[in-house]
Design a protein around this motif. Structure first.
Motif, PDB file in Angstrom:
ATOM      1  N   THR A  64     -63.329  -5.924-127.607  1.00  0.00           N
ATOM      2  CA  THR A  64     -62.184  -5.288-126.848  1.00  0.00           C
ATOM      3  C   THR A  64     -61.873  -6.083-125.794  1.00  0.00           C
ATOM      4  O   THR A  64     -62.621  -7.043-125.403  1.00  0.00           O
ATOM      5  N   LEU A  65     -60.641  -5.731-125.258  1.00  0.00           N
ATOM      6  CA  LEU A  65     -60.248  -6.459-124.227  1.00  0.00           C
ATOM      7  C   LEU A  65     -60.325  -5.484-122.931  1.00  0.00           C
ATOM      8  O   LEU A  65     -59.880  -4.323-122.894  1.00  0.00           O
ATOM      9  N   LEU A  66     -61.236  -6.121-121.997  1.00  0.00           N
ATOM     10  CA  LEU A  66     -61.422  -5.297-120.579  1.00  0.00           C
ATOM     11  C   LEU A  66     -60.700  -5.932-119.548  1.00  0.00           C
ATOM     12  O   LEU A  66     -60.605  -6.984-119.282  1.00  0.00           O
ATOM     13  N   ARG A  67     -59.861  -4.875-119.057  1.00  0.00           N
ATOM     14  CA  ARG A  67     -58.878  -5.174-118.137  1.00  0.00           C
ATOM     15  C   ARG A  67     -59.381  -4.588-116.877  1.00  0.00           C
ATOM     16  O   ARG A  67     -59.578  -3.241-116.741  1.00  0.00           O
ATOM     17  N   VAL A  68     -59.565  -5.175-115.670  1.00  0.00           N
ATOM     18  CA  VAL A  68     -59.890  -4.729-114.511  1.00  0.00           C
ATOM     19  C   VAL A  68     -58.560  -4.762-113.454  1.00  0.00           C
ATOM     20  O   VAL A  68     -57.998  -5.774-113.218  1.00  0.00           O
ATOM     21  N   LYS A  69     -58.199  -3.420-113.182  1.00  0.00           N
ATOM     22  CA  LYS A  69     -57.023  -3.257-112.129  1.00  0.00           C
ATOM     23  C   LYS A  69     -57.524  -3.210-110.926  1.00  0.00           C
ATOM     24  O   LYS A  69     -58.528  -2.607-110.714  1.00  0.00           O
ATOM     25  N   CYS A  70     -56.859  -3.969-109.964  1.00  0.00           N
ATOM     26  CA  CYS A  70     -57.180  -3.788-108.631  1.00  0.00           C
ATOM     27  C   CYS A  70     -56.973  -2.881-107.794  1.00  0.00           C
ATOM     28  O   CYS A  70     -56.035  -1.786-108.048  1.00  0.00           O
ATOM     29  N   VAL A  71     -57.763  -2.299-106.834  1.00  0.00           N
ATOM     30  CA  VAL A  71     -57.824  -1.108-105.832  1.00  0.00           C
ATOM     31  C   VAL A  71     -56.748  -1.488-104.779  1.00  0.00           C
ATOM     32  O   VAL A  71     -56.611  -2.348-104.184  1.00  0.00           O
ATOM     33  N   LYS A  72     -56.133  -0.261-104.661  1.00  0.00           N
ATOM     34  CA  LYS A  72     -54.889  -0.379-103.848  1.00  0.00           C
ATOM     35  C   LYS A  72     -55.643  -0.417-102.329  1.00  0.00           C
ATOM     36  O   LYS A  72     -56.565   0.493-102.179  1.00  0.00           O
ATOM     37  N   HIS A  73     -55.115  -1.395-101.513  1.00  0.00           N
ATOM     38  CA  HIS A  73     -55.894  -1.894-100.274  1.00  0.00           C
ATOM     39  C   HIS A  73     -55.062  -0.853 -99.191  1.00  0.00           C
ATOM     40  O   HIS A  73     -53.791  -0.911 -99.143  1.00  0.00           O
ATOM     41  N   SER A  74     -55.595  -0.713 -97.945  1.00  0.00           N
ATOM     42  CA  SER A  74     -54.937   0.304 -97.095  1.00  0.00           C
ATOM     43  C   SER A  74     -54.101  -0.684 -96.131  1.00  0.00           C
ATOM     44  O   SER A  74     -54.465  -1.983 -96.008  1.00  0.00           O
ATOM     45  N   PRO A  75     -52.927  -0.456 -95.671  1.00  0.00           N
ATOM     46  CA  PRO A  75     -52.237  -1.247 -94.835  1.00  0.00           C
ATOM     47  C   PRO A  75     -52.755  -1.413 -93.552  1.00  0.00           C
ATOM     48  O   PRO A  75     -53.755  -0.872 -93.223  1.00  0.00           O
ATOM     49  N   PRO A  76     -52.469  -2.544 -92.814  1.00  0.00           N
ATOM     50  CA  PRO A  76     -53.028  -2.808 -91.308  1.00  0.00           C
ATOM     51  C   PRO A  76     -52.861  -1.676 -90.453  1.00  0.00           C
ATOM     52  O   PRO A  76     -51.924  -1.048 -90.486  1.00  0.00           O
ATOM     53  N   GLY A  77     -53.474  -1.606 -89.400  1.00  0.00           N
ATOM     54  CA  GLY A  77     -53.329  -0.943 -88.170  1.00  0.00           C
ATOM     55  C   GLY A  77     -52.227  -1.468 -87.449  1.00  0.00           C
ATOM     56  O   GLY A  77     -51.676  -2.393 -87.445  1.00  0.00           O
ATOM     57  N   PRO A  78     -51.747  -0.220 -86.700  1.00  0.00           N
ATOM     58  CA  PRO A  78     -50.627  -0.525 -85.840  1.00  0.00           C
ATOM     59  C   PRO A  78     -50.828  -1.331 -84.342  1.00  0.00           C
ATOM     60  O   PRO A  78     -52.329  -1.300 -84.063  1.00  0.00           O
ATOM     61  N   PRO A  79     -50.220  -2.115 -83.942  1.00  0.00           N
ATOM     62  CA  PRO A  79     -50.180  -2.745 -82.551  1.00  0.00           C
ATOM     63  C   PRO A  79     -50.717  -1.615 -81.494  1.00  0.00           C
ATOM     64  O   PRO A  79     -50.493  -0.400 -81.678  1.00  0.00           O
ATOM     65  N   VAL A  80     -51.204  -2.005 -80.463  1.00  0.00           N
ATOM     66  CA  VAL A  80     -51.511  -1.050 -79.354  1.00  0.00           C
ATOM     67  C   VAL A  80     -51.044  -1.485 -77.876  1.00  0.00           C
ATOM     68  O   VAL A  80     -50.906  -2.638 -77.933  1.00  0.00           O
ATOM     69  N   LEU A  81     -51.154  -0.587 -76.977  1.00  0.00           N
ATOM     70  CA  LEU A  81     -50.743  -0.973 -75.676  1.00  0.00           C
ATOM     71  C   LEU A  81     -49.189  -1.751 -75.680  1.00  0.00           C
ATOM     72  O   LEU A  81     -49.074  -2.762 -75.111  1.00  0.00           O
ATOM     73  N   ALA A  82     -48.349  -0.985 -76.394  1.00  0.00           N
ATOM     74  CA  ALA A  82     -46.935  -1.843 -76.393  1.00  0.00           C
ATOM     75  C   ALA A  82     -46.191  -1.070 -74.908  1.00  0.00           C
ATOM     76  O   ALA A  82     -46.149   0.045 -74.788  1.00  0.00           O
ATOM     77  N   GLU A  83     -45.651  -2.032 -74.300  1.00  0.00           N
ATOM     78  CA  GLU A  83     -44.855  -2.047 -73.028  1.00  0.00           C
ATOM     79  C   GLU A  83     -43.399  -2.802 -73.098  1.00  0.00           C
ATOM     80  O   GLU A  83     -43.632  -3.761 -73.690  1.00  0.00           O
ATOM     81  N   MET A  84     -42.766  -2.180 -72.276  1.00  0.00           N
ATOM     82  CA  MET A  84     -41.393  -2.830 -72.178  1.00  0.00           C
ATOM     83  C   MET A  84     -41.226  -3.187 -70.643  1.00  0.00           C
ATOM     84  O   MET A  84     -41.562  -2.322 -69.615  1.00  0.00           O
ATOM     85  N   PHE A  85     -40.795  -4.272 -70.043  1.00  0.00           N
ATOM     86  CA  PHE A  85     -40.462  -4.787 -68.920  1.00  0.00           C
ATOM     87  C   PHE A  85     -39.044  -5.193 -68.662  1.00  0.00           C
ATOM     88  O   PHE A  85     -38.689  -6.252 -69.521  1.00  0.00           O
ATOM     89  N   LYS A  86     -38.247  -4.535 -67.858  1.00  0.00           N
ATOM     90  CA  LYS A  86     -36.829  -5.202 -67.677  1.00  0.00           C
ATOM     91  C   LYS A  86     -36.905  -6.179 -66.526  1.00  0.00           C
ATOM     92  O   LYS A  86     -36.881  -5.847 -65.473  1.00  0.00           O
ATOM     93  N   GLY A  87     -36.764  -7.382 -66.948  1.00  0.00           N
ATOM     94  CA  GLY A  87     -36.865  -8.566 -66.035  1.00  0.00           C
ATOM     95  C   GLY A  87     -35.398  -9.202 -65.360  1.00  0.00           C
ATOM     96  O   GLY A  87     -34.850  -8.271 -64.716  1.00  0.00           O
ATOM     97  N   HIS A  88     -35.269 -10.430 -65.894  1.00  0.00           N
ATOM     98  CA  HIS A  88     -33.914 -10.850 -65.407  1.00  0.00           C
ATOM     99  C   HIS A  88     -32.955 -10.284 -65.918  1.00  0.00           C
ATOM    100  O   HIS A  88     -33.060  -9.435 -67.026  1.00  0.00           O
ATOM    101  N   LYS A  89     -31.576 -10.234 -65.571  1.00  0.00           N
ATOM    102  CA  LYS A  89     -30.355  -9.940 -66.139  1.00  0.00           C
ATOM    103  C   LYS A  89     -30.221 -10.167 -67.582  1.00  0.00           C
ATOM    104  O   LYS A  89     -30.278 -11.353 -67.994  1.00  0.00           O
ATOM    105  N   ASN A  90     -29.736  -9.238 -68.180  1.00  0.00           N
ATOM    106  CA  ASN A  90     -29.489  -9.105 -69.596  1.00  0.00           C
ATOM    107  C   ASN A  90     -30.821  -9.759 -70.398  1.00  0.00           C
ATOM    108  O   ASN A  90     -30.483 -10.525 -71.549  1.00  0.00           O
TER     109      ASN A  90
END
Length: 1026
Positions: free
Chosen positions: A507-533
């Motif tokens: 018999t041909l034994l075939r092993v199928k890969c298990v689906k892995h979970s995607p990575p987690g999201p970044p944290v502490l995202a912030e926006m700073f309006k610095g110089h013009k434009n």
């Protein structure tokens, strides 16, 4: 119970079942399923027979046909089986999955150094090693089972058991499981025995013993199969009738249709405590698994019966019977098998053969022209020394040489339209039950392979890709041999073989890969309006950090728009400055970021707020001065660093941006403005000599550029053709394209579709004084296209079309009428004057497609449409279309019940000696053969008795009738006959006109002219005397 080949009803149907979930206490658990129905069903979730209601920790998200159960902060009390139930007016369906909540492992206090056991002299610490593994067992229900394993290793490993991937305390009913701990032989390591008291049918499965210590993990598994004990015969003299196998159904069963040769799949999901025992029945009789009936339990816990390659004999009532100590329940389906219109004249029959011998399969098709193909289950068999395939008329034969264990299985012969006949081939040898041809297992699951041998107690050999497998995963008991591979990985895949002497199965034994979970999201995202434009964006890596490499993807969205556009990707978290150059136009923009790895993408994290950005352009490729010849287009272009609007100027006058095409003033230059992405273009159409020196400019915020236009005098011009020339030729004709210049021997270049042509035997370029020629000695269809003869600043254009010569139909030239009877082979032939000319066939105005009932053939110039076994509905108006010509056929298929068309009653013929007598019989088919008899004896053709055949007419002619020719003549075919009574006299005799026999002929007038009167219509040619 559900059938899996596509019911046409509208009750709810699960397209995707919920999967079992295992989570750590405090984590989030989610079940998802997809269910369809018309009208859309109402979906509820249940646990323990009670409907669940939404709460702070429990919600039921739904998106179209997808329904879910989301459990936040899972607790041990949340563990159990959850049922998704879908209902609508047409019916009900349900599916279930188990949620397992694991307690997080508590760190064990480390003993003081003085209390730690010291390793024995000469030994060191190491990962667990199985000294003896559990053995696979086959037992009867009610027997006691003991599975034992002994493991060595330092420090002493921790042992625990699992059944079918679940901890023992998660098994639905494990009250009769007992664990017995001990020490391994020699005192090094540990032992853990699993005792199963009074084994039940649901206890069947794969049991795996796990061993862990600080240095690693090891596991070993065994298969347990619990069988129903054989029923004991009733005692002698017992008067009681045996109880029925299953209770009668209380309601009508569901109906399920499947086409012959297709698979039927029935699934039954049953819950109860103690766990129910399942039996499948067909027409009231218990079913056992065989080559075409597979019984198994799927990953969702459902019990499945799959009937492969359904035949007419498989139709009937299928019942799933579930029993436990609390009661019994049934679910039933009535299976109907839809037979094809075109069937095998003789189907295949099951055959047996001995190993190393041969097996012969034979069937018969309705018509010798019908092609067939052979299959072993789903694998197409091609003719070779192993599989000899023979066609003799309508007989199809497959001879399998050098039989081996793996040749045992289901074989099919298939006609067009997937019409199949099926048979089993049994190979008798040392191996009774072979391995499956292939086995697909998910990574981390258990793989079990079983082989049954003819003799008990023999020792076989298991190997993978030629290497022998360890003894800890092999077990034998009587006739059964098992290989258990717990928790398979990619390294376990390969060709697994069981060998017993010279016999083997693979018999041909075939092993199928298990689906892995995607990575987690970044944290502490912030926006700073610095110089013009500009805007500064910062974030931190996800927690916990992904195990595989990942990047961050930054996207922007203009406020008021729904589209998110990718800005760029970055490998490290931190601070990123986004300038105005990164946006296409001035506006307010929002930003978001996500984590991306090979396992997928995390949810997006949106930065709070928005920033106003204005694009600033830089010149990437500026304007350049343009030199063109009189009459050509002049193109000015430049590339910017960002997408931005700009303004064009011509001789200092601004060109209107809202008019991409126009003129500066009447009679002046015509222009067209274009912008494609970062590129801007200004095209001045057909510039003249007086336009030389024109100044072109471009301006936008941050960019200003200009260039000049120069008109060159062309040293030559074209005398002919002055305009584009369109030419049409047929294939194989000689094509000559001629361009005449104003100067002799001035160079010119030929182009086709903008590409310079290359000379060859099929394309010749010549120059003769002022004339330039492109010659195609034998034009082909691929030579069609746009040609250009180009010289200094001027060009001549030619549009060449090469067509195939028209197709003509040689035969037939007139309307053809074809008459046939049921099951005859009808062939319509159309001959064209070109062998490779395509034709199309039509019936009653609809184009005919090839199928098992219609065969289209090409043989040289002849095109054929064949009806192998014509039926009355196959008749109609047929057309063979070749080019602009058509051939017409009228086909009539008659369901004939009689061969003889005329006469339908007895005919009496009176004649005078030496007269010519003709007896005529008209048939329905021209090829039918008849037999003439006189007074019960077959006649022999001679000068005095002639037998004639013309189309559908058969005649017996007596050129000079004699007195002894009187008698009873018959024209016979099959079981039919036409009867003629001939009476010959010396002279005429008058007859009574009032004779009561209406069939008796009246002979009148002079001897040389006879007329036969009968009740048949005058247009019928009757038997009589001339």
């Amino acid at each position: 119970m559900k059938a899996g080949s596509g019911d046409q009803g509208s009750p709810p149907c699960f397209l995707r079942f919920p999967r079992p979930v295992r989570v750590v206490s405090g984590a989030e658990a989610e079940l998802k399923c997809v269910v369809l129905g018309e009208p859309p069903p109402t979906v509820v979730w249940e646990k323990g027979g009670q409907q669940l209601a939404a709460s702070e920790r429990l919600s039921f998200p739904a998106d179209g046909a997808e329904h879910g159960l989301l459990l936040s902060g899972a607790l041990p009390t949340d563990a159990g089986v959850y049922v998704c139930r879908a209902r609508n007016a047409a019916g009900e369906a349900y599916a279930a999955a188990a949620v397992t909540v694991l307690e997080p492992p508590a760190p064990e206090p480390e003993p003081p150094l003085a209390e730690r056991p010291l390793p024995s002299p000469g030994t060191g610490e190491g990962a667990p090693v199985f000294l003896t593994g559990p053995r696979s067992q086959w037992v009867l229900r009610g027997a006691e089972v003991v599975l034992t394993c002994q493991v060595g290793g330092l420090p002493e490993p921790t042992l625990y058991w699992e059944k079918d991937g679940m901890a023992l305390d998660e098994v639905w009913d494990s009250s009769h499981f007992v664990l017995e701990r001990g020490c391994a032989e020699g005192g090094q390591g540990a032992s853990l025995a699993l005792r199963i008291l009074a084994a039940r049918l649901p206890d069947s499965g794969v049991y795996v013993c796990h061993a862990r210590n600080a240095h690693g993990h090891a596991q070993a598994g065994a298969l347990l199969q619990v069988h129903q004990p054989p029923e004991s015969p009733p005692p002698e003299g017992a008067d009681e009738e045996p109880a029925p196998v299953v209770e009668p159904l209380k309601c009508a069963p569901k109906t399920f249709w499947v086409n012959e040769g297709k698979h039927a799949k029935f699934r039954c999901y049953v819950m109860g405590k103690p766990e129910p025992e399942i039996e499948w029945h067909w027409e009231g009789r218990p079913l056992l698994p065989d080559r075409r009936r597979l019984m198994y339990r799927d990953r969702d816990g459902g019990f499945v019966l799959k009937v492969l390659y359904c035949q007419a004999k498989d139709r009937g009532l299928y019942v799933c019977a579930a029993r436990n100590s609390a009661g019994q329940t049934l679910s039933a389906v009535q299976l109907h098998v839809k037979e094809p219109r075109l069937r095998f004249a003789r189907p295949l029959q099951d055959v047996e053969g001995r190993e190393h011998g041969i097996a012969v399969l034979e069937c018969k098709v309705p018509n010798s022209r019908i092609p067939t193909a052979w299959f072993r289950e789903d694998q197409r068999l091609l003719p070779c020394r192993k599989y000899e395939q023979i066609e003799e008329g309508t007989v199809r034969r497959l001879i399998i040489h050098r039989l081996k264990a793996d040749d045992d299985g289901v074989y099919l012969c298939e006609m067009r339209g997937r019409v199949r006949t099926v048979a089993n081939v049994t190979v008798k040898g040392p191996i009774l039950k072979r391995l499956p041809r292939k086995l697909d297992v998910l990574e981390g699951e258990n793989a079990v392979l079983l082989v049954e041998t003819r003799e008990a107690g023999v020792e076989g050999r298991w190997s993978r890709d030629g290497e022998e497998l360890p003894a800890t995963c092999q077990s034998s008991c009587g006739h059964m041999h098992a290989l258990v591979l717990p928790g398979v990985t990619r390294e376990d895949a390969g060709e697994v073989t069981f060998s017993l002497g010279n016999s083997r199965t693979t018999t041909l034994l075939r092993v199928k890969c298990v689906k892995h979970s995607p990575p987690g999201p970044p944290v502490l995202a912030e926006m700073f309006k610095g110089h013009k434009n500009t805007v500064l964006l910062t974030w931190k890596p996800p927690e916990p950090a992904p195990e595989t490499p990942f990047i961050y993807r930054l996207e922007r969205q203009e406020v008021g728009s729904e589209d998110w556009i990718q800005c760029f990707s970055i490998e490290k978290a931190g601070a990123v400055e986004v300038p105005g150059d990164c946006v296409p136009s001035e506006g307010d923009y929002r930003f978001r970021v996500c984590t991306v790895s090979e396992h997928g993408r995390s949810p997006h994290v949106v930065f709070h707020g928005s920033a106003h950005l204005v694009p600033t352009a830089r010149l990437v490729a500026g304007l350049e001065d343009v030199q063109v010849y009189d009459g050509e287009d002049a193109v000015f272009s430049l590339d910017l660093s960002t997408i931005i609007q700009g303004t064009w100027f011509l001789n200092g006058e601004e060109l209107k941006a809202n008019e991409p095409e126009g003129q500066v003033e009447p009679g002046a230059l015509r222009y067209r403005m274009e912008q494609k992405g970062l590129q801007h273009r200004l095209i001045l159409r057909a510039v003249k000599h007086q336009d030389s020196g024109a100044l072109v400019g471009f301006s936008c915020p941050g960019v200003q550029d200009s260039a000049a236009l120069t008109i060159q005098e062309s040293p030559v011009h074209i005398l002919s053709p002055q305009e584009k020339v369109s030419l049409t030729f047929t294939t194989s004709e000689r094509v000559v394209l001629t361009c005449e210049l104003s100067r002799a021997d001035f160079p010119a270049t030929w182009y086709k579709e903008g590409q310079k042509v290359e000379e060859s035997e099929s394309l010749v370029v010549k120059m003769d004084g002022r004339k330039h020629r492109l010659i195609l000695p034998e034009a082909k269809v691929v030579d069609s296209g746009e040609f250009e003869c180009r010289t200094e600043g001027v060009s001549a254009f030619f549009s060449l079309t090469v067509q195939d010569p028209p197709v003509h139909i040689v035969d037939p030239r007139e309307h053809v009428f074809v008459h046939a009877i049921t099951s005859e082979c009808v062939m319509l032939t159309c001959e064209v004057d070109q062998e490779d000319a395509p034709v199309r066939w039509y019936k009653d105005g609809q184009e005919v497609e090839e199928s098992a009932l219609v065969v289209l053939e090409n043989e040289g110039p002849r095109r054929r449409l064949v009806l192998p076994a014509a039926q009355p509905p196959d008749g109609g108006e047929f057309q063979c279309v070749a080019g602009e010509e058509r051939a017409y056929f009228t086909v009539t298929i008659t369901d004939v019940s009689s061969w003889i068309v005329y006469p339908s009653g007895k005919v009496y013929v009176a004649a005078v000696r030496l007269e010519r007598v003709v007896l005529t019989c008209e048939l329905c088919r021209p090829w039918a053969e008849v037999r003439w008899t006189k007074d019960g004896e077959e006649v022999v053709e001679s000068p005095a008795l002639l037998l004639q055949k013309e189309d559908t007419t058969r005649r017996l002619v007596l050129p000079a009738v004699q007195l002894e020719d009187s008698g009873e003549y018959r024209c016979e075919i099959d079981d039919e006959s036409a009867s003629f009574t001939v009476t010959v006299t010396e002279s005429y005799q008058s007859q009574d006109s009032a004779n009561s026999n209406p069939e008796l002929c009246v002979l009148l007038k002079k001897p040389k002219t006879r007329r036969l009167w009968s009740r048949f219509p005058p247009w019928r040619r009757t038997a009589g005397a001339e």
